[in-house]
Structures are given as structure tokens and as C-alpha cells.
Scaffold this motif. Structure first.
Motif, PDB file in Angstrom:
ATOM      1  N   PRO A   1     -18.004 -21.122   1.692  1.00  0.00           N
ATOM      2  CA  PRO A   1     -17.056 -22.220   1.889  1.00  0.00           C
ATOM      3  C   PRO A   1     -17.467 -23.416   1.040  1.00  0.00           C
ATOM      4  O   PRO A   1     -18.645 -23.684   0.883  1.00  0.00           O
ATOM      5  CB  PRO A   1     -17.178 -22.577   3.370  1.00  0.00           C
ATOM      6  CG  PRO A   1     -18.091 -21.586   3.973  1.00  0.00           C
ATOM      7  CD  PRO A   1     -18.760 -20.811   2.896  1.00  0.00           C
ATOM      8  N   SER A   2     -16.485 -24.073   0.523  1.00  0.00           N
ATOM      9  CA  SER A   2     -16.843 -25.203  -0.337  1.00  0.00           C
ATOM     10  C   SER A   2     -16.086 -26.454   0.068  1.00  0.00           C
ATOM     11  O   SER A   2     -15.913 -27.356  -0.700  1.00  0.00           O
ATOM     12  CB  SER A   2     -16.540 -24.873  -1.790  1.00  0.00           C
ATOM     13  OG  SER A   2     -15.140 -24.856  -1.976  1.00  0.00           O
ATOM     14  N   GLY A   3     -15.628 -26.465   1.302  1.00  0.00           N
ATOM     15  CA  GLY A   3     -14.916 -27.654   1.744  1.00  0.00           C
ATOM     16  C   GLY A   3     -13.439 -27.549   1.466  1.00  0.00           C
ATOM     17  O   GLY A   3     -13.008 -26.745   0.664  1.00  0.00           O
ATOM     18  N   CYS A   4     -12.682 -28.365   2.116  1.00  0.00           N
ATOM     19  CA  CYS A   4     -11.230 -28.290   2.002  1.00  0.00           C
ATOM     20  C   CYS A   4     -10.777 -28.528   0.569  1.00  0.00           C
ATOM     21  O   CYS A   4     -11.306 -29.377  -0.125  1.00  0.00           O
ATOM     22  CB  CYS A   4     -10.574 -29.331   2.906  1.00  0.00           C
ATOM     23  SG  CYS A   4     -10.525 -28.775   4.603  1.00  0.00           S
ATOM     24  N   GLY A   5      -9.809 -27.790   0.196  1.00  0.00           N
ATOM     25  CA  GLY A   5      -9.234 -27.981  -1.127  1.00  0.00           C
ATOM     26  C   GLY A   5     -10.175 -27.537  -2.212  1.00  0.00           C
ATOM     27  O   GLY A   5     -10.140 -28.027  -3.316  1.00  0.00           O
ATOM     28  N   GLY A   6     -11.041 -26.601  -1.892  1.00  0.00           N
ATOM     29  CA  GLY A   6     -12.076 -26.143  -2.822  1.00  0.00           C
ATOM     30  C   GLY A   6     -11.656 -26.073  -4.272  1.00  0.00           C
ATOM     31  O   GLY A   6     -11.012 -25.150  -4.717  1.00  0.00           O
TER      32      GLY A   6
END
Lengths: 119, 232
Positions: free
Chosen positions: B195-200
Motif C-alpha cells: 500500500p502506498s497511501g490514497c491515490g497512490g
């Protein structure tokens, strides 16, 4: 319609979405034959050719983020990539007289040909 | 995991040209009988149908992060699509049993499947983009001096059917094409990326392209004898 916060991840031609605290995606959208539309501020939608009235809407944190996603998603399909490859191949061939795919031994691959491919 | 199945089915059955299609025998999940299915390869998706005329595929194999290998099989000309994850299934397929067509059909499939991934396509596109950039801006390859004229292309090491084993490094900040994460070829398609955070967006700080999947396969249309380690 209720907005749910999701972690969204674009990987190759799939858009995965997760509940923010989970490791496994709850779903994915295959991004082929789809249309990406900028809607109102901070919002874009994805719809598919076979069901155009159904829109998957996404609200972003900012207009900038929204634009970034729209650009990325418009280029996300395999078919888009294929068209780019064919385009670059032709450009290079025009400039050099040589097929740049020859050096990789893939110039005869069906998927890189213009026009009809094998049925 | 939910999937937009209607869109998948549409992609499988719409009249965009297939990259390969034909009957293959697919081994059942519990290593039992082989079932004859109609296979359609489009992009990085290998769809299979019960019959050629079926309206919808019964299944699909997403060809990312997998190896395609020849099998030593009593049935003759079998090959496997193998994914890396611990829980991942290996798909064993065999070409139609029709005397002389077996080997050619199998090789055609192995070739087209080996190069079907999005990653592979993207690598080739980036390489061509780079070539085009260099040509347009006349960048000097070595120190000083003039670049070779566009007509004299330095050929890669010759050899039949070489896939790009090692492509030159890309610039440190590649254009954001589709903002996608680097796909780890070791993981199977089922494994979620980090996961790379929202809106990756962006490449998660790793600008290099993913390495090509290791290629152990036929070259120049000849079957390569497989050692015992690749029994499936």
C-alpha cells in the motif's frame, strides 16, 4: 450515493481498491475499453463501453490529484500501450529505415502488428 | 475479490483482434483429467471458454508475474504457466493432439504467452521511447564526439529470438505514464502490492523498470530439452 474512503492502487491495467486498513483488495476494475471522465471539481469517473451509463465515481483530495489520476488512468490500458508501441515503432522505422523490434527478435509477433491479427 | 466481470467478459468476446486463440487442453485443478477449452489471448489476459461459440469465458488467467515453461509430459506437448505466490496455482496446458500440429501449436502458445505481460510491453515501449528521444535530440552516447548516424543502428548481440534480456537503465525520473507501482515479478497476480497511501501515484521512489521475468523457453522455434527440475 454514499462515498466510501478507499485505498486505490493502479497496477498494470487494473485498478485495485482496498479498505484503508486491510492488506487484501476488496475489488478490482479491469481498465480496458473504458472511458475516464473528469466530472465536477475533484471528481472523476470510470465507465465501461458495454454499460456506459454506469459510472464508478472517485472523489480526490484535490483537483491536482484528480487530474493526475485522470491522466494516469487514460493511459492505463494494455491496448493504449500497444498503440504506443506501434506508434513508436513506426516513427523509428520512418527515421532510420530499420524496424527497432528486430533487435529483440519480436518483429513478427502478432501483437505488434498494425491492422488485423490472427483470429 | 470483486471484479468487473461484465467488462472482462466484454473484453474477451468483443471483436478486437486476439493475440492468439485455439483449443488447448487444460489440466484440472486437482491434477486430474485434462479438459478441452477454447483459449483466447488478449493483451495480458488469457481467457478460456467451454466451447468456441460460448458467449462468456468460464475463466481467465492474468499473465503478470508468471513464468511460462515447457513440461515433460507423457501427453506430449504440454507447458505450464507458473506463478510465484505460495498459494498460487500452476496452470498446465497442452496443445491439441493432432499429430504434426502439436509442437508448432505449443511453441506458438509458449512464445505468445511469454511476451503477454503488461510489464513486458511497457519495457519495450520505454525502450523505444528512449531511442526516439535520443534520435530527436541527438544525444551523444559516449564521451564527446558525434553520435553514429541514425542509419547505422548498433545491433544488439545477435541470436535467434532474443527477448530484451537486459535493457539499458532508464532516466532517473521517468515520465509518469500510468502512475503505477512497480510490479514485483516474483509475486503472483493475487498478491496485493504494498500500500502506498490514497491515490497512490508515482513509482514509489523506485524509478527502474521491473526486471524481465526470467526466460527459460524455446528459442528459434526449436524445443529445448528440459531438465528434471522443471517437471510439473
Amino acid at each position: 450515493a454514499v462515498l466510501k474512503k478507499r485505498l486505490v492502487k493502479l497496477v498494470v491495467n487494473f485498478l485495485f481498491y482496498f479498505r484503508t486498513d486491510e492488506a487484501e483488495p476488496i475489488g478490482a476494475l479491469l481498465l480496458e475499453h473504458c472511458r475516464i471522465t473528469k466530472e465536477e471539481e475533484n471528481v472523476f469517473s470510470i465507465s465501461f463501453i458495454e454499460e456506459p451509463e454506469r459510472k464508478y465515481c472517485f472523489e480526490c483530495a484535490s483537483e491536482e490529484q484528480c487530474q493526475e489520476w485522470v491522466e494516469a488512468l487514460k493511459r492505463a490500458s494494455y491496448e493504449f500501450l500497444r498503440r504506443s508501441l506501434i506508434f513508436y515503432r513506426n516513427e523509428i522505422q520512418k527515421m532510420t529505415g530499420k524496424d527497432p523490434l528486430e533487435q529483440y527478435g519480436i518483429s513478427e509477433e502478432a501483437r505488434f502488428q498494425l491492422g488485423t491479427q490472427q483470429q | 475479490m470483486k471484479l468487473n466481470e461484465r467488462s472482462l467478459a466484454f473484453y474477451a468476446t468483443c471483436d478486437s483482434p486476439a493475440d492468439n486463440s485455439g483449443f488447448l487442453y487444460k489440466r484440472g485443478e486437482r491434477h486430474t483429467a485434462y479438459h478441452r477449452r477454447w483459449f483466447v489471448l488478449k493483451g495480458n489476459m488469457l481467457f478460456y471458454f467451454e466451447e468456441r461459440e460460448s458467449r462468456e469465458p468460464v475463466g481467465v488467467i492474468v499473465l503478470e508475474g508468471c513464468n511460462v515453461e515447457l513440461c515433460d509430459s507423457a501427453e506430449g506437448f504440454a507447458f505450464a504457466i507458473r506463478f510465484g505466490g505460495a498459494k498460487s496455482r500452476t496452470y498446465v496446458l497442452a496443445a491439441e493432439s493432432q499429430a504434426a500440429m502439436d509442437q508448432a501449436a505449443m511453441e506458438s502458445w509458449v512464445k505468445s504467452l511469454s511476451r503477454a505481460s503488461f510489464d513486458y510491453m511497457r519495457l519495450v515501449v520505454r525502450e523505444l521511447e528512449k531511442q526516439l528521444e535520443e534520435m530527436r535530440w541527438g544525444l551523444a552516447g559516449g564521451c564527446g564526439g558525434s553520435r553514429e548516424s541514425p542509419g547505422s543502428w548498433k545491433p544488439k548481440p545477435s541470436g535467434p529470438e532474443r527477448s530484451p534480456e537486459r535493457l539499458p537503465a532508464l532516466p532517473a525520473v521517468p515520465p509518469k505514464e500510468n502512475g503505477c507501482a512497480v510490479w514485483n515479478n516474483v509475486l503472483g497476480a493475487e498478491q496485493p502490492p504494498d500500500p502506498s497511501g490514497c491515490g497512490g501515484h508515482g513509482d514509489e521512489g523506485n524509478p527502474r523498470p521491473p526486471p524481465l521475468p526470467p526466460r527459460r523457453r524455446v528459442s528459434n522455434g526449436e524445443a529445448v530439452a528440459r531438465g528434471p527440475s522443471t517437471f510439473c
